[in-house]
Write a protein that holds these residues in place. Structure first.
Motif, PDB file in Angstrom:
ATOM      1  N   SER A 481      13.304 -21.970   2.771  1.00  0.00           N
ATOM      2  CA  SER A 481      12.411 -22.203   1.623  1.00  0.00           C
ATOM      3  C   SER A 481      11.465 -23.380   1.848  1.00  0.00           C
ATOM      4  O   SER A 481      10.747 -23.786   0.937  1.00  0.00           O
ATOM      5  CB  SER A 481      13.262 -22.455   0.370  1.00  0.00           C
ATOM      6  OG  SER A 481      14.085 -23.595   0.533  1.00  0.00           O
ATOM      7  N   LEU A 482      11.435 -23.949   3.054  1.00  0.00           N
ATOM      8  CA  LEU A 482      10.569 -25.092   3.345  1.00  0.00           C
ATOM      9  C   LEU A 482       9.173 -24.635   3.766  1.00  0.00           C
ATOM     10  O   LEU A 482       8.985 -23.510   4.259  1.00  0.00           O
ATOM     11  CB  LEU A 482      11.188 -25.948   4.456  1.00  0.00           C
ATOM     12  CG  LEU A 482      12.567 -26.559   4.173  1.00  0.00           C
ATOM     13  CD1 LEU A 482      13.055 -27.296   5.407  1.00  0.00           C
ATOM     14  CD2 LEU A 482      12.499 -27.503   2.984  1.00  0.00           C
ATOM     15  N   GLY A 483       8.194 -25.519   3.597  1.00  0.00           N
ATOM     16  CA  GLY A 483       6.837 -25.226   4.051  1.00  0.00           C
ATOM     17  C   GLY A 483       6.268 -23.992   3.392  1.00  0.00           C
ATOM     18  O   GLY A 483       6.547 -23.679   2.237  1.00  0.00           O
ATOM     19  N   SER A 484       5.489 -23.249   4.152  1.00  0.00           N
ATOM     20  CA  SER A 484       4.860 -22.037   3.631  1.00  0.00           C
ATOM     21  C   SER A 484       5.237 -20.842   4.487  1.00  0.00           C
ATOM     22  O   SER A 484       5.483 -20.962   5.695  1.00  0.00           O
ATOM     23  CB  SER A 484       3.332 -22.189   3.624  1.00  0.00           C
ATOM     24  OG  SER A 484       2.850 -22.444   4.939  1.00  0.00           O
ATOM     25  N   ASP A 485       5.296 -19.686   3.833  1.00  0.00           N
ATOM     26  CA  ASP A 485       5.615 -18.442   4.518  1.00  0.00           C
ATOM     27  C   ASP A 485       4.353 -17.914   5.207  1.00  0.00           C
ATOM     28  O   ASP A 485       3.330 -17.704   4.548  1.00  0.00           O
ATOM     29  CB  ASP A 485       6.149 -17.428   3.519  1.00  0.00           C
ATOM     30  CG  ASP A 485       6.655 -16.160   4.185  1.00  0.00           C
ATOM     31  OD1 ASP A 485       7.091 -15.252   3.444  1.00  0.00           O
ATOM     32  OD2 ASP A 485       6.594 -16.067   5.428  1.00  0.00           O
ATOM     33  N   VAL A 486       4.434 -17.667   6.530  1.00  0.00           N
ATOM     34  CA  VAL A 486       3.247 -17.234   7.265  1.00  0.00           C
ATOM     35  C   VAL A 486       3.086 -15.715   7.259  1.00  0.00           C
ATOM     36  O   VAL A 486       2.100 -15.195   7.767  1.00  0.00           O
ATOM     37  CB  VAL A 486       3.275 -17.758   8.716  1.00  0.00           C
ATOM     38  CG1 VAL A 486       3.404 -19.264   8.722  1.00  0.00           C
ATOM     39  CG2 VAL A 486       4.391 -17.095   9.508  1.00  0.00           C
ATOM     40  N   GLY A 487       4.110 -14.994   6.733  1.00  0.00           N
ATOM     41  CA  GLY A 487       3.982 -13.539   6.643  1.00  0.00           C
ATOM     42  C   GLY A 487       4.511 -12.776   7.826  1.00  0.00           C
ATOM     43  O   GLY A 487       4.012 -11.709   8.161  1.00  0.00           O
ATOM     44  N   GLY A 488       5.485 -13.306   8.502  1.00  0.00           N
ATOM     45  CA  GLY A 488       6.120 -12.563   9.587  1.00  0.00           C
ATOM     46  C   GLY A 488       5.863 -13.155  10.954  1.00  0.00           C
ATOM     47  O   GLY A 488       5.011 -14.025  11.145  1.00  0.00           O
ATOM     48  N   LEU A 489       6.618 -12.642  11.934  1.00  0.00           N
ATOM     49  CA  LEU A 489       6.544 -13.158  13.293  1.00  0.00           C
ATOM     50  C   LEU A 489       5.179 -12.938  13.934  1.00  0.00           C
ATOM     51  O   LEU A 489       4.755 -13.718  14.791  1.00  0.00           O
ATOM     52  CB  LEU A 489       7.646 -12.491  14.136  1.00  0.00           C
ATOM     53  CG  LEU A 489       7.945 -13.094  15.507  1.00  0.00           C
ATOM     54  CD1 LEU A 489       8.434 -14.536  15.380  1.00  0.00           C
ATOM     55  CD2 LEU A 489       8.993 -12.249  16.238  1.00  0.00           C
ATOM     56  N   GLU A 490       4.484 -11.908  13.500  1.00  0.00           N
ATOM     57  CA  GLU A 490       3.177 -11.621  14.097  1.00  0.00           C
ATOM     58  C   GLU A 490       2.144 -12.677  13.759  1.00  0.00           C
ATOM     59  O   GLU A 490       1.110 -12.803  14.450  1.00  0.00           O
ATOM     60  CB  GLU A 490       2.687 -10.244  13.647  1.00  0.00           C
ATOM     61  CG  GLU A 490       2.486 -10.088  12.152  1.00  0.00           C
ATOM     62  CD  GLU A 490       3.758  -9.656  11.437  1.00  0.00           C
ATOM     63  OE1 GLU A 490       4.835  -9.764  12.048  1.00  0.00           O
ATOM     64  OE2 GLU A 490       3.676  -9.218  10.272  1.00  0.00           O
ATOM     65  N   ASN A 491       2.403 -13.472  12.732  1.00  0.00           N
ATOM     66  CA  ASN A 491       1.471 -14.538  12.350  1.00  0.00           C
ATOM     67  C   ASN A 491       1.958 -15.924  12.739  1.00  0.00           C
ATOM     68  O   ASN A 491       1.356 -16.926  12.360  1.00  0.00           O
ATOM     69  CB  ASN A 491       1.223 -14.496  10.839  1.00  0.00           C
ATOM     70  CG  ASN A 491       0.602 -13.190  10.381  1.00  0.00           C
ATOM     71  OD1 ASN A 491      -0.245 -12.637  11.075  1.00  0.00           O
ATOM     72  ND2 ASN A 491       1.029 -12.696   9.229  1.00  0.00           N
TER      73      ASN A 491
END
Length: 540
Positions: A481-491
């Protein structure tokens, strides 16, 4: 008579006494009398007869008496009676396959004791013919007295043994209809009993195996997913204040996010999801049976550890080997629920934990309200700025704290750093990877946070970011839950935290991560997609 002669005579005589006792018992049955003579033989001893002659007579008398009494000829097989008449009695008595007698243990003990006592007697050496003759006469007298005493004692023990055998015989006939005579079991009857016992034991073993399988059978408890509304879009669907596109946007329901159905109005579903309540357009959502089926795919069940250190085993049994250890409050993705056990995923692979030491929770992604989105974006921006500032302040100290690199890992480290440098991403994230990869080859220690002496997965990530002034929790589930979610391994970009069930690592670039893997491998660089990625979080 010399020492060997005394021994042979004693063995032969005692063996004959045993057979004679059986003969007299047969005579008593024929005459309908329970009285058995206390001494004497059931065969006439003529002048000049030998003990072997007496033995032959006794065996012949037994065969005749068995025929007259109508008893089954099962004291001995016919071939064994002939062999008994021709063989020394001592050889017969010490061979349990020839005579199968329930009273044989007592008779055998008497015979062996007699032989042992006779063999240990010391016959004095003599030097003259007269002394030799005197000693022989004394030995013959002693032999006669000893034989008479032993005969009386042996007969008494034989009578008691036969009585006990007959009582056992009567009980055995009632229970199993196995016919015996005079306490002796026929060879074929004895073998049948052994076969039946073996079959019984085999049946019991199979029953026990079937019971064990039934006890460990998987018990599936149905979960109630009724009343759900699930978004099925490429990104998100707006949650509005009224059932119209003119309504104010109060939140966003992202793809595969879940809300609770309240009512339907003009093709719009009113839902409650998280802290957001409003209307979503029905064409972008699924409900009813379709939602229930989809809920099993979009929901994630976690096992939360409620004991200090929990053992994860290779099989669903306390006798199984330990696969790994997880700390209290760790949240692990549930692969399967069993009766009394939960199959979960950890770094070492899928394993099993006792249901008594975990609590289960199924989570869905909910809608994000407008206020929550604004607060999240502001928090992420602030954290990013703080991280960059802290990294800049500690950059000079980082170079001084670098540990000596192992020659064996130079190529791996150089390749990882080259990958990070050539990948897209922030300069700070690449510095994180440059710093982290220098510890490749150092040990993995459960619960540790030392980059040189040993760390576990979350301890490694925590210590790496601590070098840049960023404080992270020592928990892989908390890091999700830290930082921001980048939307998956591809990003993902260098320095991002890649989160798995029960494990975390740092993204290097080109589909690789650096992480404290297991106690066998230590800190390594490996393929990031070797397991299912739950989320990728960006700190810088």
């Amino acid at each position: 008579m010399n020492k060997r002669g005394v021994r042979i005579a004693a063995c032969t005589l005692l063996g004959t006494v045993a057979l004679s006792g059986y003969q007299m018992r047969l005579e008593a049955k024929i005459n309908h009398s329970a009285d058995v003579p206390s001494a004497g033989f059931g065969a006439a001893i003529e002048q000049g007869s030998t003990i072997q002659d007496l033995q032959d007579d006794v065996i012949q008398n037994i065969a005749y008496l068995e025929s007259v009494s109508g008893l089954k000829h099962n004291i001995l097989l016919a071939s064994e009676k002939v062999a008994l008449a021709d063989a020394p009695v001592s050889a017969v008595l010490v061979n349990p396959t020839v005579v199968k007698s329930k009273a044989s243990a007592e008779v055998m003990q008497d015979v062996l004791s007699t032989i042992a006592e006779i063999e240990t007697e010391t016959i004095p050496e003599v030097s003259t013919q007269e002394e030799t003759q005197a000693v022989g006469e004394q030995a013959d007298t002693a032999e006669q007295e000893y034989a008479e005493t032993e005969t009386t004692q042996t007969m008494e023990s034989l009578i008691d043994a036969i009585k006990e055998a007959e009582e056992a015989e009567s009980s055995a006939v009632e229970d199993s209809e196995v016919k015996t005579s005079a306490g002796f079991s026929a060879t074929d009857t004895y073998e049948d009993i052994e076969t039946e016992t073996a079959d019984s034991e085999t049946t019991e073993e199979v029953t026990e195996e079937e019971t064990t399988e039934e006890e460990t059978e998987t018990v599936e408890e149905a979960q109630d997913f009724s009343g759900l509304v699930i978004a099925r879009v490429s990104n998100y669907v707006n949650v509005r204040s009224i059932p119209s596109e003119e309504g104010e946007i109060v939140g966003k329901l992202y793809d595969k996010s879940v809300g609770e159905f309240v009512e339907e109005e003009n093709g719009w579903y009113k839902i409650t999801s998280g802290n957001c309540t409003g209307y979503v357009k029905g064409e972008f959502c699924v409900v009813g049976d379709e939602a229930e089926a989809l809920a099993k795919e979009v929901g994630t069940t976690y096992a939360i550890v409620n004991t200090t250190t929990l053992k994860v085993r290779q099989e669903a049994s306390t006798e199984s080997a330990v696969l790994g250890l997880v700390p209290i409050e760790e949240e692990l993705v549930v692969v399967e629920e069993l009766d009394g056990w939960v199959k979960i995923a950890i770094e070492e692979g899928d394993g099993y934990v006792s249901r008594d030491y975990v609590s289960l929770r199924t989570d869905f992604v909910h809608a994000e309200s407008k206020e929550e989105e604004e607060a999240r974006l502001a928090k992420e921006a602030k954290a990013r700025e703080e991280a960059r500032a802290a990294a800049a302040a500690t950059e000079s100290a980082r170079a001084a704290q670098q540990a000596a690199r192992s020659e064996a890992n130079q190529e791996v480290i150089a390749a990882a750093q080259g990958t990070a440098a050539s990948s897209e991403g922030s300069a700070m994230g690449k510095e994180v990877i440059n710093y982290a990869t220098q510890f490749v080859g150092n040990p993995y220690v459960y619960g540790g946070s030392s980059l040189t002496n040993g760390a576990d997965c979350s301890g490694f990530v925590m210590s790496v970011y601590a070098n840049f002034g960023v404080g992270l929790p020592h928990s892989s589930s908390a890091m999700r839950s830290l930082g921001s979610d980048v939307g998956g391994l591809e990003n993902a970009q260098p320095g991002d935290i890649v989160c798995y069930s029960g494990h975390v690592g740092l993204y290097v670039g080109n589909g690789q991560i650096v992480h404290a893997s297991t106690s066998k491998t230590g800190i390594i660089v490996s393929n990031a997609s070797y397991r299912k990625v739950l989320t990728v979080r960006r700190i810088f």
